[in-house]
Design a protein around this motif. Structure first.
Motif, PDB file in Angstrom:
ATOM      1  N   ARG A  88      50.737  35.992  73.957  1.00 25.77           N
ATOM      2  CA  ARG A  88      49.580  35.598  73.158  1.00 25.77           C
ATOM      3  C   ARG A  88      48.735  36.818  72.802  1.00 25.77           C
ATOM      4  O   ARG A  88      47.524  36.731  72.647  1.00 25.77           O
ATOM      5  CB  ARG A  88      48.754  34.571  73.935  1.00 25.77           C
ATOM      6  N   SER A  89      49.380  37.963  72.660  1.00 26.90           N
ATOM      7  CA  SER A  89      48.662  39.197  72.364  1.00 26.90           C
ATOM      8  C   SER A  89      47.993  39.160  70.988  1.00 26.90           C
ATOM      9  O   SER A  89      47.092  39.970  70.724  1.00 26.90           O
ATOM     10  CB  SER A  89      49.604  40.403  72.460  1.00 26.90           C
TER      11      SER A  89
ATOM     12  N   ALA B 141      43.587  37.140  68.962  1.00 26.65           N
ATOM     13  CA  ALA B 141      42.450  37.492  68.111  1.00 26.65           C
ATOM     14  C   ALA B 141      42.784  37.282  66.641  1.00 26.65           C
ATOM     15  O   ALA B 141      41.928  36.859  65.848  1.00 26.65           O
ATOM     16  CB  ALA B 141      42.041  38.946  68.365  1.00 26.65           C
ATOM     17  N   VAL B 142      44.040  37.559  66.269  1.00 23.61           N
ATOM     18  CA  VAL B 142      44.470  37.315  64.884  1.00 23.61           C
ATOM     19  C   VAL B 142      44.467  35.820  64.594  1.00 23.61           C
ATOM     20  O   VAL B 142      44.033  35.380  63.524  1.00 23.61           O
ATOM     21  CB  VAL B 142      45.870  37.915  64.649  1.00 23.61           C
ATOM     22  N   LEU B 143      44.929  35.034  65.557  1.00 21.44           N
ATOM     23  CA  LEU B 143      44.933  33.579  65.390  1.00 21.44           C
ATOM     24  C   LEU B 143      43.514  33.056  65.162  1.00 21.44           C
ATOM     25  O   LEU B 143      43.299  32.185  64.316  1.00 21.44           O
ATOM     26  CB  LEU B 143      45.559  32.915  66.613  1.00 21.44           C
ATOM     27  N   LYS B 144      42.557  33.594  65.887  1.00 22.76           N
ATOM     28  CA  LYS B 144      41.176  33.136  65.722  1.00 22.76           C
ATOM     29  C   LYS B 144      40.652  33.439  64.318  1.00 22.76           C
ATOM     30  O   LYS B 144      39.910  32.638  63.724  1.00 22.76           O
ATOM     31  CB  LYS B 144      40.284  33.770  66.788  1.00 22.76           C
ATOM     32  N   VAL B 145      41.034  34.591  63.764  1.00 20.27           N
ATOM     33  CA  VAL B 145      40.630  34.906  62.389  1.00 20.27           C
ATOM     34  C   VAL B 145      41.276  33.916  61.417  1.00 20.27           C
ATOM     35  O   VAL B 145      40.630  33.436  60.477  1.00 20.27           O
ATOM     36  CB  VAL B 145      41.005  36.356  62.020  1.00 20.27           C
ATOM     37  N   CYS B 146      42.542  33.598  61.663  1.00 16.03           N
ATOM     38  CA  CYS B 146      43.232  32.621  60.812  1.00 16.03           C
ATOM     39  C   CYS B 146      42.529  31.268  60.856  1.00 16.03           C
ATOM     40  O   CYS B 146      42.314  30.631  59.811  1.00 16.03           O
ATOM     41  CB  CYS B 146      44.682  32.474  61.253  1.00 16.03           C
ATOM     42  N   GLU B 147      42.157  30.823  62.052  1.00 13.82           N
ATOM     43  CA  GLU B 147      41.467  29.540  62.189  1.00 13.82           C
ATOM     44  C   GLU B 147      40.137  29.564  61.447  1.00 13.82           C
ATOM     45  O   GLU B 147      39.761  28.586  60.785  1.00 13.82           O
ATOM     46  CB  GLU B 147      41.247  29.240  63.668  1.00 13.82           C
TER      47      GLU B 147
ATOM     48  N   HIS C 297      39.272  31.296  58.852  1.00 11.82           N
ATOM     49  CA  HIS C 297      39.392  31.423  57.393  1.00 11.82           C
ATOM     50  C   HIS C 297      40.381  30.438  56.774  1.00 11.82           C
ATOM     51  O   HIS C 297      40.658  30.529  55.565  1.00 11.82           O
ATOM     52  CB  HIS C 297      39.806  32.857  57.041  1.00 11.82           C
ATOM     53  N   GLY C 298      40.932  29.533  57.564  1.00 10.34           N
ATOM     54  CA  GLY C 298      41.852  28.542  57.012  1.00 10.34           C
ATOM     55  C   GLY C 298      43.198  29.099  56.622  1.00 10.34           C
ATOM     56  O   GLY C 298      43.826  28.610  55.675  1.00 10.34           O
ATOM     57  N   LEU C 299      43.671  30.133  57.337  1.00  9.95           N
ATOM     58  CA  LEU C 299      44.964  30.733  57.045  1.00  9.95           C
ATOM     59  C   LEU C 299      46.043  30.139  57.939  1.00  9.95           C
ATOM     60  O   LEU C 299      45.799  29.821  59.108  1.00  9.95           O
ATOM     61  CB  LEU C 299      44.932  32.250  57.279  1.00  9.95           C
ATOM     62  N   ALA C 300      47.234  30.023  57.412  1.00 14.44           N
ATOM     63  CA  ALA C 300      48.376  29.615  58.229  1.00 14.44           C
ATOM     64  C   ALA C 300      48.823  30.800  59.086  1.00 14.44           C
ATOM     65  O   ALA C 300      48.820  31.942  58.624  1.00 14.44           O
ATOM     66  CB  ALA C 300      49.525  29.151  57.349  1.00 14.44           C
ATOM     67  N   PHE C 301      49.204  30.524  60.317  1.00 15.85           N
ATOM     68  CA  PHE C 301      49.755  31.550  61.211  1.00 15.85           C
ATOM     69  C   PHE C 301      51.188  31.123  61.514  1.00 15.85           C
ATOM     70  O   PHE C 301      51.422  30.141  62.190  1.00 15.85           O
ATOM     71  CB  PHE C 301      48.929  31.627  62.497  1.00 15.85           C
ATOM     72  N   LEU C 302      52.147  31.882  60.962  1.00 17.07           N
ATOM     73  CA  LEU C 302      53.568  31.593  61.162  1.00 17.07           C
ATOM     74  C   LEU C 302      54.076  32.491  62.295  1.00 17.07           C
ATOM     75  O   LEU C 302      54.361  33.668  62.070  1.00 17.07           O
ATOM     76  CB  LEU C 302      54.371  31.870  59.885  1.00 17.07           C
ATOM     77  N   PRO C 303      54.148  31.983  63.520  1.00 17.23           N
ATOM     78  CA  PRO C 303      54.517  32.851  64.648  1.00 17.23           C
ATOM     79  C   PRO C 303      55.994  33.208  64.630  1.00 17.23           C
ATOM     80  O   PRO C 303      56.857  32.338  64.530  1.00 17.23           O
ATOM     81  CB  PRO C 303      54.188  31.985  65.867  1.00 17.23           C
TER      82      PRO C 303
ATOM     83  N   SER D  87      47.347  22.032  80.302  1.00 17.16           N
ATOM     84  CA  SER D  87      46.778  22.874  81.348  1.00 17.16           C
ATOM     85  C   SER D  87      47.862  23.644  82.076  1.00 17.16           C
ATOM     86  O   SER D  87      47.703  24.839  82.349  1.00 17.16           O
ATOM     87  CB  SER D  87      45.983  22.005  82.338  1.00 17.16           C
ATOM     88  N   LEU D  88      48.959  22.967  82.386  1.00 16.93           N
ATOM     89  CA  LEU D  88      50.076  23.656  83.074  1.00 16.93           C
ATOM     90  C   LEU D  88      50.669  24.730  82.179  1.00 16.93           C
ATOM     91  O   LEU D  88      50.979  25.843  82.638  1.00 16.93           O
ATOM     92  CB  LEU D  88      51.146  22.632  83.446  1.00 16.93           C
ATOM     93  N   LEU D  89      50.843  24.433  80.912  1.00 13.24           N
ATOM     94  CA  LEU D  89      51.449  25.387  80.000  1.00 13.24           C
ATOM     95  C   LEU D  89      50.501  26.549  79.700  1.00 13.24           C
ATOM     96  O   LEU D  89      50.956  27.697  79.597  1.00 13.24           O
ATOM     97  CB  LEU D  89      51.863  24.686  78.707  1.00 13.24           C
ATOM     98  N   GLU D  90      49.218  26.274  79.583  1.00 15.29           N
ATOM     99  CA  GLU D  90      48.270  27.359  79.359  1.00 15.29           C
ATOM    100  C   GLU D  90      48.244  28.294  80.560  1.00 15.29           C
ATOM    101  O   GLU D  90      48.100  29.518  80.407  1.00 15.29           O
ATOM    102  CB  GLU D  90      46.865  26.791  79.102  1.00 15.29           C
ATOM    103  N   ALA D  91      48.395  27.734  81.775  1.00 19.91           N
ATOM    104  CA  ALA D  91      48.439  28.573  82.959  1.00 19.91           C
ATOM    105  C   ALA D  91      49.660  29.481  82.932  1.00 19.91           C
ATOM    106  O   ALA D  91      49.593  30.653  83.323  1.00 19.91           O
ATOM    107  CB  ALA D  91      48.439  27.704  84.207  1.00 19.91           C
ATOM    108  N   LEU D  92      50.777  28.939  82.442  1.00 17.04           N
ATOM    109  CA  LEU D  92      51.991  29.751  82.323  1.00 17.04           C
ATOM    110  C   LEU D  92      51.767  30.872  81.330  1.00 17.04           C
ATOM    111  O   LEU D  92      52.160  32.021  81.547  1.00 17.04           O
ATOM    112  CB  LEU D  92      53.164  28.881  81.872  1.00 17.04           C
ATOM    113  N   ALA D  93      51.104  30.545  80.222  1.00 15.42           N
ATOM    114  CA  ALA D  93      50.854  31.549  79.194  1.00 15.42           C
ATOM    115  C   ALA D  93      49.952  32.652  79.700  1.00 15.42           C
ATOM    116  O   ALA D  93      50.032  33.793  79.263  1.00 15.42           O
ATOM    117  CB  ALA D  93      50.226  30.882  77.969  1.00 15.42           C
ATOM    118  N   SER D  94      49.077  32.324  80.645  1.00 15.28           N
ATOM    119  CA  SER D  94      48.124  33.307  81.146  1.00 15.28           C
ATOM    120  C   SER D  94      48.631  34.071  82.355  1.00 15.28           C
ATOM    121  O   SER D  94      47.991  35.021  82.808  1.00 15.28           O
ATOM    122  CB  SER D  94      46.805  32.598  81.522  1.00 15.28           C
TER     123      SER D  94
END
Length: 289
Positions: free
Chosen positions: A191-192, A195-201, A203-209, A281-288
């Motif tokens: 999830r590095s 910060a880019v995702l937050k800018v997309c949110e 400004h209404g931009l799509a984020f294609l991971p 919650s379980l998955l976010e913990a894994l991500a962190s």
């Protein structure tokens, strides 16, 4: 007893007006190792592309350097004439000369030539979403985006997207012209680009991971932490990883790729999974971790 989160919206308005199904299809896996040459039998690739659209995919993500040219040719052969609701996204600005050699080509004349070559291969007069595959550090951003803006004003591009950049670079780009989408690496384990995702949110931009399944790391035995959530939903680890993306942010529009119709169907079923707050919650913990 866990509550269930609101179901993720199935669609995203690209550019604020063009609806696409958030779970799309990427074409990189239709090429060989190092994105060089074709992968397997041509008819198999055509079958997968047509199956994706038949199953409701409305966003196809490709690039001129996949092959190079191979993936765009396949898209046109399989899907042209394009359905009215089908959005074709491609990328330019990277030139691949072998399976291990490529360079960035962001001069205005190079971007124009790349775009016009993609138009020919895709058999279209306008590319729905044209993405700058990499910012060229040797060329001012204003010149690169100016070239794409000129192509948009000529009607050859509908929307402009960017690939692999920082949040500061994205803010700078937005100050220069309209941007509809971003492609950065983002998945459950990486999830590095948050910060880019937050800018997309904002400004209404799509984020294609890209690498939405961590290039296979989220589908193998090394992803054992996903097993409990997957078992509860009768799903695979890969499906849960894709479902997490859809639940994590309404801006995320993953385009997982595959050369297998069975794997395609498996990926698309991820859109039917509804994760609970406990699951998240379980998955976010894994991500962190």
């Amino acid at each position: 007893m866990s509550s269930v989160l609101r179901s993720p919206d199935d669609s995203f308005l690209l550019g604020g007006e063009l609806p696409v199904r958030r779970l799309g299809y990427g074409t990189a896996q239709l090429t060989g190792p190092g994105y060089w040459g074709p992968r397997g039998e041509r008819q198999d690739s055509l079958t997968v592309l047509r199956a994706a659209v038949d199953r409701g995919v409305t966003l196809i993500d490709t690039a001129d350097n996949y092959g190079p040219g191979v993936a765009e040719d396949l898209v046109a052969e399989a899907l042209h004439p394009y359905r009215d609701d089908l959005v074709i996204a491609t990328k330019g600005g990277v030139v691949r000369t072998s399976d291990s050699t490529w360079h960035i080509a962001g001069r205005p004349e190079e971007l124009r030539a790349s775009c016009e070559a993609s138009l020919r291969r895709l058999r279209t007069d306008r590319i729905d979403l044209y993405q700058l595959h990499r910012l060229d550090p040797q060329v001012p951003m204003a010149e690169q985006l100016g070239a794409l803006d000129a192509l948009r004003q000529e009607g050859k591009i509908r929307y402009i997207g960017l690939d692999t950049l920082t949040a500061d670079q994205l803010e700078q780009a937005l100050s220069l012209t309209g941007i509809a989408s971003v492609q950065n690496r983002f998945n459950l384990l990486d999830r590095s680009s948050d910060a880019v995702l937050k800018v997309c949110e904002a400004h209404g931009l799509a984020f294609l991971p890209w690498f939405p399944l961590a290039n296979g790391a989220l589908t193998g035995e090394g992803a054992a932490a996903l097993a409990g959530v997957a078992e509860r939903h009768g799903a695979t680890r890969g499906q849960i990883a894709l479902a997490w993306l859809l639940h994590h942010s309404p801006a995320l529009c993953p385009t997982p790729g595959t050369g297998s119709p069975l794997h395609l169907a498996e990926n698309l079923r991820a859109g039917e999974i509804r994760l609970s707050t406990d699951d998240m919650s379980l998955l976010e913990a894994l991500a962190s971790a």
